[in-house]
Motif scaffolding. Sequence first.
Motif, PDB file in Angstrom:
ATOM      1  N   PHE A   5       7.690  14.274  -2.368  1.00  0.00           N
ATOM      2  CA  PHE A   5       6.375  14.010  -1.791  1.00  0.00           C
ATOM      3  C   PHE A   5       6.083  12.510  -1.760  1.00  0.00           C
ATOM      4  O   PHE A   5       5.523  11.990  -0.786  1.00  0.00           O
ATOM      5  N   ALA A   6       6.472  11.815  -2.834  1.00  0.00           N
ATOM      6  CA  ALA A   6       6.244  10.370  -2.879  1.00  0.00           C
ATOM      7  C   ALA A   6       7.028   9.656  -1.774  1.00  0.00           C
ATOM      8  O   ALA A   6       6.517   8.724  -1.136  1.00  0.00           O
ATOM      9  N   ILE A  10       0.837  -1.207   0.000  1.00  0.00           N
ATOM     10  CA  ILE A  10       0.000   0.000   0.000  1.00  0.00           C
ATOM     11  C   ILE A  10       0.871   1.256   0.000  1.00  0.00           C
ATOM     12  O   ILE A  10       0.594   2.240  -0.699  1.00  0.00           O
ATOM     13  N   ALA A  11       1.976   1.228   0.775  1.00  0.00           N
ATOM     14  CA  ALA A  11       2.886   2.377   0.823  1.00  0.00           C
ATOM     15  C   ALA A  11       3.479   2.646  -0.560  1.00  0.00           C
ATOM     16  O   ALA A  11       3.541   3.801  -1.017  1.00  0.00           O
ATOM     17  N   GLY A  12       3.910   1.572  -1.246  1.00  0.00           N
ATOM     18  CA  GLY A  12       4.453   1.745  -2.588  1.00  0.00           C
ATOM     19  C   GLY A  12       3.415   2.242  -3.576  1.00  0.00           C
ATOM     20  O   GLY A  12       3.701   3.107  -4.420  1.00  0.00           O
ATOM     21  N   TRP A  13       2.184   1.723  -3.451  1.00  0.00           N
ATOM     22  CA  TRP A  13       1.114   2.143  -4.370  1.00  0.00           C
ATOM     23  C   TRP A  13       0.757   3.612  -4.158  1.00  0.00           C
ATOM     24  O   TRP A  13       0.620   4.376  -5.121  1.00  0.00           O
ATOM     25  N   LEU A  14       0.621   4.023  -2.886  1.00  0.00           N
ATOM     26  CA  LEU A  14       0.298   5.424  -2.594  1.00  0.00           C
ATOM     27  C   LEU A  14       1.412   6.354  -3.073  1.00  0.00           C
ATOM     28  O   LEU A  14       1.145   7.438  -3.618  1.00  0.00           O
ATOM     29  N   ARG A  50       5.576   7.348   1.252  1.00  0.00           N
ATOM     30  CA  ARG A  50       6.039   5.966   1.426  1.00  0.00           C
ATOM     31  C   ARG A  50       6.554   5.714   2.844  1.00  0.00           C
ATOM     32  O   ARG A  50       6.163   4.746   3.505  1.00  0.00           O
ATOM     33  N   TRP A  51       7.428   6.623   3.329  1.00  0.00           N
ATOM     34  CA  TRP A  51       8.003   6.413   4.657  1.00  0.00           C
ATOM     35  C   TRP A  51       6.985   6.644   5.764  1.00  0.00           C
ATOM     36  O   TRP A  51       7.035   5.992   6.814  1.00  0.00           O
ATOM     37  N   GLY A  52       6.042   7.556   5.541  1.00  0.00           N
ATOM     38  CA  GLY A  52       4.993   7.771   6.549  1.00  0.00           C
ATOM     39  C   GLY A  52       4.110   6.551   6.713  1.00  0.00           C
ATOM     40  O   GLY A  52       3.832   6.106   7.846  1.00  0.00           O
ATOM     41  N   VAL A  53       3.669   5.976   5.589  1.00  0.00           N
ATOM     42  CA  VAL A  53       2.835   4.776   5.658  1.00  0.00           C
ATOM     43  C   VAL A  53       3.624   3.598   6.205  1.00  0.00           C
ATOM     44  O   VAL A  53       3.115   2.800   7.012  1.00  0.00           O
ATOM     45  N   THR A  54       4.902   3.484   5.790  1.00  0.00           N
ATOM     46  CA  THR A  54       5.740   2.395   6.296  1.00  0.00           C
ATOM     47  C   THR A  54       5.914   2.474   7.804  1.00  0.00           C
ATOM     48  O   THR A  54       5.852   1.459   8.513  1.00  0.00           O
TER      49      THR A  54
END
Length: 275
Positions: free
Chosen positions: A62-63, A36-40, A67-71
């Motif tokens: 921004f990407a 999900i992190a990679g997809w977002l 990614r790191w926030g979701v991770t």
Amino acid sequence: MEFDPQAIWDQYGVLIVNGALNVIGAIILLIIGLRIAGWLASVVRTQAEKRENVDNTLANFFASIVRWGVTAAVVIAVFGVFGIPVASFAAVLGALTLAIGLSMQGALGNIASGVMIMLFRPYKLGDFIEVSGVSGSVKDINLFQTVIATPDNKKIMIPNGQAIDGVITNYSGYTTRRCDIVFGIDYDDDFDNAIAILKEIIAADERILKDPEPFVRVTNLGDSSVDITCRLWCQSGDYWPIKFDMLEKVKKSFDTQGVSIPYPHTTIVKKDAAA
């Protein structure tokens, strides 16, 4: 002591099953969360790159944040599955983030300034600008610094924090510029003739725009010269070639047609001593 598997299973079976389920659940949660992190991150990058006012570097930035926030959120959730107090972990992570932020105030300030430059675009690649007392062409804009090449091809790296906090002069900001040139002639010369020569040279140069109309007038009566100002509009890229060509052509035409350009000189007057 006799080994009894059934007794061990009766005593620890529930714990083993729960532990195995927790491990499997944590692995599944981690895999799904990372996907999900990679997809977002990919969605954010794609949408940002579609916007003309967002630089590719900023899109990647921004990407990466997404990614790191979701991770980080997924990792905290995985710890929660194993019963590790999430609140304590979040507090430790927050304190660590604060410590890193305080130790990197300058770098983080440059990153924030780089984001502002990429969003508001006070200048872009290829523009000729003056910032922090340095003039040159913009060669690179990243999250930390702006790289400028001076007219004599020196590489100048300006931290984005200094660039955004100071006055920025963008000579390429508009498609057209006004070129002002002042020519001084001698008081004994006919300034109407000099103006006619200047207008003839201007009319013959196709790079000089007809609208706005060129301005050629006497603008000052100096100590030793009558000053005639030419205000010419042109494309920004033609500014310096037009200025250099005008100086050369006007000098040659003035010499040919007898219009003199005064220069500072000193007159010595000798007086006889009193008897």
